[in-house]
Design a protein around this motif. Structure first.
Motif, PDB file in Angstrom:
ATOM      1  N   LEU A  81       0.823  -1.207   0.000  1.00 54.07           N
ATOM      2  CA  LEU A  81       0.000   0.000   0.000  1.00 54.07           C
ATOM      3  C   LEU A  81       0.857   1.256   0.000  1.00 54.07           C
ATOM      4  CD1 LEU A  81      -2.854  -1.048   2.435  1.00 54.07           C
ATOM      5  CD2 LEU A  81      -3.004  -0.713  -0.035  1.00 54.07           C
ATOM      6  N   LYS A  82       2.090   1.143   0.465  1.00 53.89           N
ATOM      7  CA  LYS A  82       3.039   2.240   0.345  1.00 53.89           C
ATOM      8  C   LYS A  82       4.441   1.632   0.230  1.00 53.89           C
ATOM      9  CE  LYS A  82       2.856   3.234   5.353  1.00 53.89           C
ATOM     10  NZ  LYS A  82       2.629   4.348   6.311  1.00 53.89           N
ATOM     11  N   PRO A  83       5.335   2.351  -0.435  1.00 52.75           N
ATOM     12  CA  PRO A  83       6.648   1.751  -0.703  1.00 52.75           C
ATOM     13  C   PRO A  83       7.552   1.680   0.515  1.00 52.75           C
ATOM     14  CG  PRO A  83       6.522   3.972  -1.617  1.00 52.75           C
ATOM     15  CD  PRO A  83       5.142   3.632  -1.145  1.00 52.75           C
ATOM     16  N   SER A  84       7.369   2.581   1.475  1.00 49.70           N
ATOM     17  CA  SER A  84       8.243   2.564   2.638  1.00 49.70           C
ATOM     18  C   SER A  84       7.586   3.302   3.802  1.00 49.70           C
ATOM     19  CB  SER A  84       9.607   3.187   2.320  1.00 49.70           C
ATOM     20  OG  SER A  84       9.469   4.575   2.061  1.00 49.70           O
ATOM     21  N   PHE A  85       8.226   3.194   4.932  1.00 54.17           N
ATOM     22  CA  PHE A  85       7.728   3.786   6.169  1.00 54.17           C
ATOM     23  C   PHE A  85       8.920   4.326   6.940  1.00 54.17           C
ATOM     24  CE2 PHE A  85       7.299   2.236  10.700  1.00 54.17           C
ATOM     25  CZ  PHE A  85       6.666   3.379  11.177  1.00 54.17           C
ATOM     26  N   LEU A  86       8.855   5.584   7.374  1.00 57.96           N
ATOM     27  CA  LEU A  86       9.921   6.207   8.139  1.00 57.96           C
ATOM     28  C   LEU A  86       9.705   5.901   9.617  1.00 57.96           C
ATOM     29  CD1 LEU A  86      12.414   8.077   8.146  1.00 57.96           C
ATOM     30  CD2 LEU A  86      10.827  10.021   8.322  1.00 57.96           C
ATOM     31  N   TYR A  87      10.616   5.144  10.205  1.00 56.36           N
ATOM     32  CA  TYR A  87      10.455   4.704  11.597  1.00 56.36           C
ATOM     33  C   TYR A  87      10.722   5.868  12.542  1.00 56.36           C
ATOM     34  CZ  TYR A  87      10.956   2.082  15.916  1.00 56.36           C
ATOM     35  OH  TYR A  87      10.797   1.625  17.192  1.00 56.36           O
ATOM     36  N   ASP A  88       9.723   6.206  13.358  1.00 55.85           N
ATOM     37  CA  ASP A  88       9.887   7.318  14.298  1.00 55.85           C
ATOM     38  C   ASP A  88       9.235   7.015  15.650  1.00 55.85           C
ATOM     39  OD1 ASP A  88       7.248   7.410  13.564  1.00 55.85           O
ATOM     40  OD2 ASP A  88       7.237   9.537  13.008  1.00 55.85           O
ATOM     41  N   TYR A  89       9.163   5.738  16.010  1.00 55.61           N
ATOM     42  CA  TYR A  89       8.503   5.351  17.252  1.00 55.61           C
ATOM     43  C   TYR A  89       9.442   5.345  18.449  1.00 55.61           C
ATOM     44  CZ  TYR A  89       4.095   4.045  15.037  1.00 55.61           C
ATOM     45  OH  TYR A  89       2.889   4.067  14.382  1.00 55.61           O
ATOM     46  N   SER A  90      10.738   5.200  18.202  1.00 55.91           N
ATOM     47  CA  SER A  90      11.715   5.172  19.286  1.00 55.91           C
ATOM     48  C   SER A  90      13.086   5.377  18.654  1.00 55.91           C
ATOM     49  CB  SER A  90      11.671   3.836  20.041  1.00 55.91           C
ATOM     50  OG  SER A  90      12.156   2.779  19.224  1.00 55.91           O
ATOM     51  N   ALA A  91      14.123   5.351  19.489  1.00 57.92           N
ATOM     52  CA  ALA A  91      15.487   5.503  18.980  1.00 57.92           C
ATOM     53  C   ALA A  91      16.130   4.151  18.673  1.00 57.92           C
ATOM     54  CB  ALA A  91      16.329   6.276  19.987  1.00 57.92           C
ATOM     55  N   GLU A 107      -6.502   7.207  -7.466  1.00 58.64           N
ATOM     56  CA  GLU A 107      -7.091   6.091  -8.204  1.00 58.64           C
ATOM     57  C   GLU A 107      -6.151   4.887  -8.232  1.00 58.64           C
ATOM     58  OE1 GLU A 107     -10.184   5.631  -9.346  1.00 58.64           O
ATOM     59  OE2 GLU A 107     -10.536   7.497  -8.239  1.00 58.64           O
ATOM     60  N   ARG A 108      -4.852   5.131  -8.398  1.00 60.17           N
ATOM     61  CA  ARG A 108      -3.884   4.025  -8.384  1.00 60.17           C
ATOM     62  C   ARG A 108      -3.835   3.377  -7.001  1.00 60.17           C
ATOM     63  NH1 ARG A 108      -0.897   7.739 -11.479  1.00 60.17           N
ATOM     64  NH2 ARG A 108       0.342   8.339  -9.662  1.00 60.17           N
ATOM     65  N   LEU A 109      -3.901   4.191  -5.975  1.00 57.52           N
ATOM     66  CA  LEU A 109      -3.902   3.650  -4.618  1.00 57.52           C
ATOM     67  C   LEU A 109      -5.129   2.783  -4.381  1.00 57.52           C
ATOM     68  CD1 LEU A 109      -2.702   3.517  -1.759  1.00 57.52           C
ATOM     69  CD2 LEU A 109      -3.983   5.600  -1.213  1.00 57.52           C
ATOM     70  N   LYS A 110      -6.288   3.214  -4.875  1.00 60.06           N
ATOM     71  CA  LYS A 110      -7.511   2.422  -4.722  1.00 60.06           C
ATOM     72  C   LYS A 110      -7.373   1.065  -5.416  1.00 60.06           C
ATOM     73  CE  LYS A 110     -10.780   6.279  -4.242  1.00 60.06           C
ATOM     74  NZ  LYS A 110     -11.880   7.025  -4.905  1.00 60.06           N
ATOM     75  N   GLN A 111      -6.736   1.038  -6.567  1.00 60.60           N
ATOM     76  CA  GLN A 111      -6.537  -0.223  -7.277  1.00 60.60           C
ATOM     77  C   GLN A 111      -5.659  -1.174  -6.463  1.00 60.60           C
ATOM     78  OE1 GLN A 111      -5.029   0.705 -11.178  1.00 60.60           O
ATOM     79  NE2 GLN A 111      -6.835   1.900 -11.761  1.00 60.60           N
ATOM     80  N   ILE A 112      -4.559  -0.644  -5.907  1.00 60.12           N
ATOM     81  CA  ILE A 112      -3.681  -1.469  -5.072  1.00 60.12           C
ATOM     82  C   ILE A 112      -4.440  -1.941  -3.832  1.00 60.12           C
ATOM     83  CG2 ILE A 112      -1.567  -1.487  -3.696  1.00 60.12           C
ATOM     84  CD1 ILE A 112      -0.449   0.641  -5.623  1.00 60.12           C
ATOM     85  N   PHE A 113      -5.223  -1.056  -3.247  1.00 59.10           N
ATOM     86  CA  PHE A 113      -5.989  -1.382  -2.042  1.00 59.10           C
ATOM     87  C   PHE A 113      -6.949  -2.532  -2.306  1.00 59.10           C
ATOM     88  CE2 PHE A 113      -9.251  -0.847   1.178  1.00 59.10           C
ATOM     89  CZ  PHE A 113      -8.514  -0.530   2.313  1.00 59.10           C
ATOM     90  N   ASN A 114      -7.599  -2.515  -3.459  1.00 54.96           N
ATOM     91  CA  ASN A 114      -8.563  -3.566  -3.796  1.00 54.96           C
ATOM     92  C   ASN A 114      -7.899  -4.908  -4.066  1.00 54.96           C
ATOM     93  OD1 ASN A 114     -10.731  -1.802  -3.542  1.00 54.96           O
ATOM     94  ND2 ASN A 114     -10.691  -1.211  -5.703  1.00 54.96           N
TER      95      ASN A 114
END
Length: 265
Positions: free
Chosen positions: A44-54, A236-243
């Motif tokens: 659903l997304k290519p990456s995630f920036l970790y910011d929950y702790s050090a 619209e592209r995100l909706k297609q991936i979501f489905n």
């Protein structure tokens, strides 16, 4: 079953991501973190920036391996440290996004340099200088493309001469990214500028979470008319991936206009 899974996810976060004797992640933070990683694993997304702790790269790698052992995530993920910022990356999805960007005539860059009175779309003269960092990033990701699904790789890019705000905007999958001239400082012209805020949310049926934020980004109202078609195509592209996946349901895209006294990029 959901209660048991919630307990396992909190225990995994406590074991692997705790910083010494400091408090571990709260129950809600542990579940949201797992859901954000699941969104990356689901494409659903290519990456995630970790910011929950050090937590460092090795701690996050061991945490992801436990999520794989639990069967929560299935694919190969890369934990990439870029100048002290840790991203969890779905490599095939990220490479696809970068290929699309590099093949496009318009990167949809928004110039928010502090010297401007208001944000403007970057000119075609400015755009080529951003292609070089994207090519470098693509070259770094491609060797990881053939890794087995059950792997969690780690990597480092120590001191890239990049505008990280812009690179992260693209790597996180936003339809547009902010740019400013880093040779003149790191301030911007977004203070008290009306911004159209997009919040993409969904329910995570896999973890039994009612609402998870998948994306959150802004586009200045002054440039939105020239961005509208592009943003709508992105949705619209995100909706297609979501489905095409089953871990999340009830996709919602919420928009509102905000005006902030200061915006950190």
């Amino acid at each position: 079953m959901a209660v048991s899974l919630h307990g396992e996810l909190r225990s995994a976060a406590t074991r692997h991501l705790r910083e010494g004797r400091r408090r571990s992640l709260s129950a809600s933070a542990s579940l949201n973190l797992a859901a954000e990683i699941l969104a990356v694993d689901s494409g659903l997304k290519p990456s995630f920036l970790y910011d929950y702790s050090a937590a460092g790269v090795e701690q996050i790698q061991s945490y992801l391996k436990e999520l794989q052992h639990m069967g929560l995530i299935q694919g190969h993920l890369l934990v990439l440290n870029i100048a002290g910022n840790i991203l969890i990356i779905n490599v095939p999805r990220a490479i696809s996004c970068l290929d699309t960007l590099l093949g496009s005539e318009d990167l949809h860059l928004i110039d928010v340099s502090a010297s401007l009175e208001h944000p403007v779309m970057c000119s075609q003269i400015q755009v080529p200088q951003m292609r070089s960092p994207l090519l470098e990033l693509l070259d770094h990701l491609q060797p990881y493309q053939g890794e087995k699904p059950a792997m969690v790789s780690v990597g480092d890019i120590h001191s890239p001469v990049w505008n990280l705000c812009t690179v992260f905007g693209f790597l996180l999958g936003f339809p547009a990214a902010y740019w400013f001239d880093t040779t003149r400082g790191f301030e911007n012209c977004l203070s008290l500028i009306p911004l159209r805020h997009f919040s993409v949310q969904a329910s995570c049926s896999r973890i039994n979470l009612h609402r998870v934020q998948l994306y959150s980004f802004t586009v200045p109202e002054s440039v939105y008319p020239s961005m509208q078609v592009h943003v709508e195509d992105w949705i619209e592209r995100l909706k297609q991936i979501f489905n095409g996946q089953s871990n999340f349901t009830d996709l919602q895209i919420i928009t509102n206009t905000v005006t902030l006294t200061a915006v950190a990029l």
